[in-house]
Enzyme design. Structure first.
Site, PDB file in Angstrom:
ATOM      1  N   ASN A  10       0.870  -1.171   0.000  1.00 55.50           N
ATOM      2  CA  ASN A  10       0.000   0.000   0.000  1.00 55.50           C
ATOM      3  C   ASN A  10       0.910   1.224   0.000  1.00 55.50           C
ATOM      4  O   ASN A  10       1.556   1.521   0.991  1.00 55.50           O
ATOM      5  CB  ASN A  10      -0.891  -0.036   1.252  1.00 55.50           C
ATOM      6  CG  ASN A  10      -1.698   1.240   1.433  1.00 55.50           C
ATOM      7  OD1 ASN A  10      -1.805   2.050   0.511  1.00 55.50           O
ATOM      8  ND2 ASN A  10      -2.264   1.424   2.616  1.00 55.50           N
ATOM      9  N   LYS A  12       0.200   4.352  -0.312  1.00 56.31           N
ATOM     10  CA  LYS A  12      -0.358   5.568   0.307  1.00 56.31           C
ATOM     11  C   LYS A  12      -0.069   6.801  -0.560  1.00 56.31           C
ATOM     12  O   LYS A  12      -0.039   6.695  -1.779  1.00 56.31           O
ATOM     13  CB  LYS A  12       0.171   5.716   1.736  1.00 56.31           C
ATOM     14  CG  LYS A  12      -0.029   4.433   2.548  1.00 56.31           C
ATOM     15  CD  LYS A  12       0.229   4.577   4.012  1.00 56.31           C
ATOM     16  CE  LYS A  12       0.015   3.233   4.691  1.00 56.31           C
ATOM     17  NZ  LYS A  12       0.103   3.274   6.143  1.00 56.31           N
ATOM     18  N   HIS A  96      -9.527   1.556   4.944  1.00 51.19           N
ATOM     19  CA  HIS A  96      -8.204   1.664   5.574  1.00 51.19           C
ATOM     20  C   HIS A  96      -8.316   2.573   6.803  1.00 51.19           C
ATOM     21  O   HIS A  96      -9.064   3.560   6.774  1.00 51.19           O
ATOM     22  CB  HIS A  96      -7.170   2.223   4.589  1.00 51.19           C
ATOM     23  CG  HIS A  96      -5.780   2.112   5.140  1.00 51.19           C
ATOM     24  ND1 HIS A  96      -5.267   3.048   6.001  1.00 51.19           N
ATOM     25  CD2 HIS A  96      -4.841   1.146   5.001  1.00 51.19           C
ATOM     26  CE1 HIS A  96      -4.044   2.661   6.360  1.00 51.19           C
ATOM     27  NE2 HIS A  96      -3.765   1.518   5.766  1.00 51.19           N
ATOM     28  N   GLU A  98      -6.564   4.845   7.896  1.00 49.79           N
ATOM     29  CA  GLU A  98      -6.299   6.276   7.646  1.00 49.79           C
ATOM     30  C   GLU A  98      -7.537   6.954   7.060  1.00 49.79           C
ATOM     31  O   GLU A  98      -7.807   8.124   7.335  1.00 49.79           O
ATOM     32  CB  GLU A  98      -5.065   6.432   6.743  1.00 49.79           C
ATOM     33  CG  GLU A  98      -3.784   6.167   7.539  1.00 49.79           C
ATOM     34  CD  GLU A  98      -2.653   5.531   6.761  1.00 49.79           C
ATOM     35  OE1 GLU A  98      -2.662   5.589   5.515  1.00 49.79           O
ATOM     36  OE2 GLU A  98      -1.752   4.958   7.403  1.00 49.79           O
ATOM     37  N   GLU A 168      -5.643  -4.763  10.459  1.00 48.26           N
ATOM     38  CA  GLU A 168      -4.588  -3.787  10.680  1.00 48.26           C
ATOM     39  C   GLU A 168      -4.835  -3.058  11.994  1.00 48.26           C
ATOM     40  O   GLU A 168      -5.590  -2.074  12.027  1.00 48.26           O
ATOM     41  CB  GLU A 168      -4.556  -2.774   9.531  1.00 48.26           C
ATOM     42  CG  GLU A 168      -4.263  -3.406   8.189  1.00 48.26           C
ATOM     43  CD  GLU A 168      -3.612  -2.407   7.252  1.00 48.26           C
ATOM     44  OE1 GLU A 168      -2.521  -2.702   6.756  1.00 48.26           O
ATOM     45  OE2 GLU A 168      -4.191  -1.319   7.034  1.00 48.26           O
ATOM     46  N   GLY A 174       2.563   2.070  10.831  1.00 51.00           N
ATOM     47  CA  GLY A 174       3.542   3.137  10.705  1.00 51.00           C
ATOM     48  C   GLY A 174       4.249   3.465  12.007  1.00 51.00           C
ATOM     49  O   GLY A 174       4.948   4.466  12.111  1.00 51.00           O
ATOM     50  N   SER A 214       3.320  -2.394  10.276  1.00 53.03           N
ATOM     51  CA  SER A 214       4.762  -2.563  10.482  1.00 53.03           C
ATOM     52  C   SER A 214       5.290  -3.942  10.080  1.00 53.03           C
ATOM     53  O   SER A 214       6.153  -4.506  10.745  1.00 53.03           O
ATOM     54  CB  SER A 214       5.138  -2.230  11.926  1.00 53.03           C
ATOM     55  OG  SER A 214       4.830  -0.872  12.209  1.00 53.03           O
ATOM     56  N   GLY A 235       2.876  -1.226   4.275  1.00 44.50           N
ATOM     57  CA  GLY A 235       2.976   0.196   3.949  1.00 44.50           C
ATOM     58  C   GLY A 235       4.427   0.586   3.704  1.00 44.50           C
ATOM     59  O   GLY A 235       4.986   0.391   2.622  1.00 44.50           O
ATOM     60  N   GLY A 236       5.069   1.111   4.729  1.00 41.99           N
ATOM     61  CA  GLY A 236       6.426   1.652   4.632  1.00 41.99           C
ATOM     62  C   GLY A 236       7.412   0.730   3.928  1.00 41.99           C
ATOM     63  O   GLY A 236       8.143   1.166   3.020  1.00 41.99           O
TER      64      GLY A 236
HETATM   65  P1  PGA Z   1       2.867   0.160   7.637  1.00 40.58           P
HETATM   66  O1  PGA Z   1       1.406   0.432   6.999  1.00 40.58           O
HETATM   67  O2  PGA Z   1       3.350  -1.153   7.058  1.00 40.58           O
HETATM   68  O3  PGA Z   1       3.706   1.314   7.238  1.00 40.58           O
HETATM   69  O4  PGA Z   1       2.679   0.037   9.114  1.00 40.58           O
HETATM   70  C1  PGA Z   1       0.489  -0.604   6.779  1.00 40.58           C
HETATM   71  C2  PGA Z   1      -0.796  -0.065   6.192  1.00 40.58           C
HETATM   72  O5  PGA Z   1      -1.248   0.999   6.627  1.00 40.58           O
HETATM   73  O6  PGA Z   1      -1.396  -0.659   5.269  1.00 40.58           O
END
Ligand code: PGA
Length: 251
Positions: A10, A12, A96, A98, A168, A174, A214, A235-236
């Site tokens: 993802n 973002k 999601h 966010e 999640e 994050g 994470s 994500g990251g």
């Molecule tokens: P992250 O994000 O791996 O950076 O924690 C995961 C996500 O929000 O899908």
């Protein structure tokens, strides 16, 4: 149970079109090298067309980060399933955390988006997860149950086979703080039981449940060893070709 693993990136609100295309090409190569698992990336809307073009008929699947509920109309700022499938997009993330936390999307809205994705020929990736405060006040399971019940309202049984779920925990996204494999497995088993109770066992057995929050090269193998973890929403660590490659090649 034989569920095909799915590793999803993802991206973002990151990457220019050129950067997105480069990263997608790397993911497509890793995906081609691992034919026993699915790989998906979710670029920003602006990069979708070029990424779809660049991955062509490689096995890499392209997803949108959100989707509107109607085919078209007066919805400033929204993108429909019709517009996405037109580009070759096959999946859409909905709900999601966010979107929920920062943009105020509520379960009823997420449900409409999910139904819009299904009606428009996209596979929805429904995200659910509790906040730290909800976990610490022992509300994890009631929150997840509400998100599942309301998010899946009106989804027909036969459509459930097209659904992907992502657990999640908000406190793990994050933050560098991954849920332990035991914490994640416990919730995944709970979500699968929910599907068995609300629908039926063969649906619960078939739906893939991804873990997100994470995920990195260092923890992917132990997460994937859990019986109810069928993949990861990353994500990251998906923004770096090398680390996403290692995650795709989990053992
Ligand atoms: P992250 O994000 O791996 O950076 O924690 C995961 C996500 O929000 O899908």
């Amino acid at each position: 149970m034989n569920r095909r693993p799915l590793i999803a990136g993802n991206w973002k609100m990151h990457l220019t079109v050129a950067e997105a295309v480069r990263l997608a090409q790397a993911a497509a190569a890793a995906s081609g090298a691992c034919p026993d698992r699915d790989v998906m990336v979710a670029p920003a809307f602006t990069a979708l067309a070029k990424v779809c073009e660049a991955v062509g008929d490689t096995p890499l699947q392209v997803a949108a980060q959100n989707v509107a509920w109607d085919k078209e109309g007066a919805y400033t700022g929204e993108i429909s399933a019709l517009m996405l499938t037109d580009l070759g997009v096959r999946l859409a993330i909905v709900g999601h955390s966010e979107r929920r936390q920062i943009f105020g999307e509520i379960d009823a809205m997420i449900n409409r988006r999910l139904l819009g994705a299904l009606a428009g020929g996209l596979q929805p990736v429904l995200c659910v997860g509790e906040t730290l405060e909800e976990r610490e006040s022992n509300r994890t399971f009631s929150v997840l149950e509400r998100q599942m019940r309301q998010g899946l309202q009106g989804v027909a049984k036969e459509e459930m086979f097209r659904l992907v779920l992502a657990y999640e925990p908000v406190w793990a996204i994050g933050t560098g703080k991954t849920a332990t494999k035991e914490q994640a497995q416990e919730v995944h088993a709970f979500l699968r039981q929910f599907l068995a109770d609300a629908y039926e066992k063969n649906i619960a057995d078939a739906v893939r449940i991804l873990y997100g929050g994470s995920v990195k090269p260092e923890n992917i193998d132990s997460l994937m060893a859990q019986p109810d973890i069928d993949g990861a929403l990353v994500g990251g660590a998906a923004l770096n070709a090398e680390s996403f490659d290692r995650i795709i090649r989990f053992q």
